[in-house]
Design an enzyme around this catalytic site. Structure first.
Site, short mmCIF file in Angstrom:
data_model
loop_
_atom_site.label_atom_id
_atom_site.label_comp_id
_atom_site.label_asym_id
_atom_site.label_seq_id
_atom_site.Cartn_x
_atom_site.Cartn_y
_atom_site.Cartn_z
N LYS A 79 0.67 -0.74 -0.11
CA LYS A 79 0.21 0.08 -0.15
C LYS A 79 0.60 1.13 0.24
CE LYS A 79 -3.53 2.09 2.08
NZ LYS A 79 -4.71 2.09 3.78
N SER A 149 -9.41 2.35 2.55
CA SER A 149 -8.64 3.15 1.21
C SER A 149 -8.38 2.13 0.96
CB SER A 149 -8.10 4.16 2.03
OG SER A 149 -7.19 3.27 3.44
N SER A 173 -10.36 0.17 6.17
CA SER A 173 -9.67 -0.05 5.13
C SER A 173 -9.30 -0.99 4.63
CB SER A 173 -8.51 1.12 5.67
OG SER A 173 -9.32 2.46 5.54
#
Length: 463
Positions: A79, A149, A173
């Site tokens: 990420k 996210s 997320s």
């Protein structure tokens, strides 16, 4: 079957036996990315040269007998909140568009020690402040959102670009996009995994964890990244087990709590049916179903908002003063609102959270895990900014997506998202399994029992 279609566990066995090399597996993953990435946009950066060099090193190490373990030579996505030395870490924001760290985040160091191959940095909602990840589309339906996210990580795993990815979870997320994209996603107990080198959303809520194709793969990745880190003030000193141990123990006699409130409100009908069916599967495997009432449920949203928003604003205070124009309007507005929350309200929220922890501890004396929907609804169309409820009212999509995932963040509990079916439109649906603090082995065992009894878990989006 192409190598990228293998689960991590399957690919690991093939590498260990010599049937497949890390180079062959990485080339297959990169070819899959090249074929579909232009439509999904899961990656902020594809690091093909780095990946091939790491794959060649892994291939050579294994050939000379220096096998590091089951993650050696496995492609992974990182990420874009997590620092990667020499590779841009933008947090999907213009604020950090030029930021190239000198060192790796602790979790990146961990997967590197395990011999994993970094194929790229995956998109996030800007600084993880949202549940959509606007850049990325859902691999099961390109007109739908991937969720956020960690949307890039979930989409990349969902279409087979990587066999595992790292995400972060502050209000859902990891689990929200995992549910939307049909992957497994694990939010560990707060403090279980180091956050050093990871851009923060809210320091007292942030957690790092894996997204994978199945539960066994998640256990392998968690075993590599978990552990105390003295550099992280929130890091727990709790001993770290091998999370693959007990994975096949099943659920016979295990007490599964089924909420009668909160998780049942405004729930999409197809999601409700899929989760109910998943509970029946577990019950058929010998689990004991126990009805539970979620305590203080009416306060969950207000308390997490009172904590998350001021913590996020404090983290970004300098950039908000110096370069506010570099934030998206959405995130800048949230940060500005966070600055208006009084210190007394923040302290009250922290105190109320302690009351909630005690109430949940009392509730969970009667059960071993709580099983509930991960998200209220399947993935919405990408352009939708609000979700309409069954009663005709509507709410901001980011708020609606995170509503069912926030208890685990607020209370620091481990929560495992597992695919549990598909809607009539072919969209993935998910169920989450929440356990007591540091009881990841239990939630993983429940998820594993479910995936062995069904054929839902482990599918790749047919792009």
């Amino acid at each position: 079957m192409q190598p990228y279609e293998l689960t991590l566990t399957e690919a690991s066995a093939s590498i260990s036996s010599g049937e497949l090399s890390p180079r062959e597996l990485t080339e297959s993953a990169l070819a899959r990315i090249e074929a579909v990435e232009g439509r999904v946009h899961a990656f902020a950066t594809v690091t093909a040269e780095i990946a091939l060099a790491q794959a060649d090193r892994a291939t050579a190490e294994i050939a000379r007998g220096s096998y590091r373990g089951p993650l050696h030579g496995i492609p992974v996505g990182i990420k874009d909140l997590m620092n990667t030395a020499g590779t841009a870490t933008t947090a999907s924001s213009k604020v950090r568009a030029q930021f190239v760290p000198d060192t790796d985040a602790a979790v990146v160091e961990a997967v590197g020690r395990a011999g994993m191959v970094m194929v790229g940095k995956t998109h996030t909602h800007e600084f993880a402040y949202g549940g959509v990840t606007p850049t990325t589309r859902n691999p099961w339906d390109l007109e739908r959102m991937a969720g956020g996210s960690s949307g890039g990580s979930a989409a990349a795993v969902g279409y087979g670009g990587v066999l595992a990815a790292l995400g972060s979870d502050t209000g859902g997320s990891i689990r929200i996009p995992a549910s939307f994209c049909g992957t497994v996603g694990l939010k560990p107990t707060f403090g279980r995994v180091s956050r050093v080198g990871v851009a923060s959303l809210a320091w007292s809520l942030d957690t790092v964890g894996p997204l994978t194709r199945n539960v066994s793969d998640a256990a392998l990745v968690l075993s590599a990244i978990a552990g105390h880190d003295p550099r992280d003030p929130g890091s727990a000193r709790t001993p770290v087990p091998d999370f693959t141990e007990g994975l096949e123990d099943g659920v016979h006699g295990l007490r599964i709590g089924i909420p009668t409130n909160f998780f049942t409100e405004d729930l999409d009908g197809e999601t409700d049916a899929a989760v109910t069916a998943a509970v029946r599967v577990l019950e058929g495997l010998g689990a004991v179903v126990v009805a539970v009432v979620i305590p203080q449920a009416e306060h969950l949203g207000a308390v997490i908002t009172g904590i998350m928003m001021p913590e996020a604003s404090a983290y970004h205070r300098r950039a908000l003063r110096e370069t506010p124009e570099l934030f998206t309007e959405e995130v800048r507005s949230l940060l500005e609102v966070g600055e208006t929350i009084l210190a007394t309200d923040y302290i009250d929220a922290l105190r109320f959270r302690q009351s909630m922890k005690h109430a949940w501890k009392d509730m969970m004396r009667a059960v071993d895990v709580v099983v509930a929907p991960t998200v209220l609804t399947p993935a919405l169309p990408a352009q939708d900014t609000e979700r309409f409820r069954p009663d005709g009212t509507s709410e901001d999509a980011n708020v609606e997506f995170g509503r069912l995932s926030i208890p685990a963040n607020l209370l620091g509990l481990p929560s495992l998202q597992v695919p549990c079916g598909f809607s009539a439109a072919g969209l993935p649906l998910g169920v989450q399994i929440m356990g007591r603090p540091f009881a990841e082995q239990t939630v993983l065992a429940v998820g594993r029992a479910y995936e062995l009894a069904t054929d839902t878990v482990g599918r790749i989006a047919p792009l």
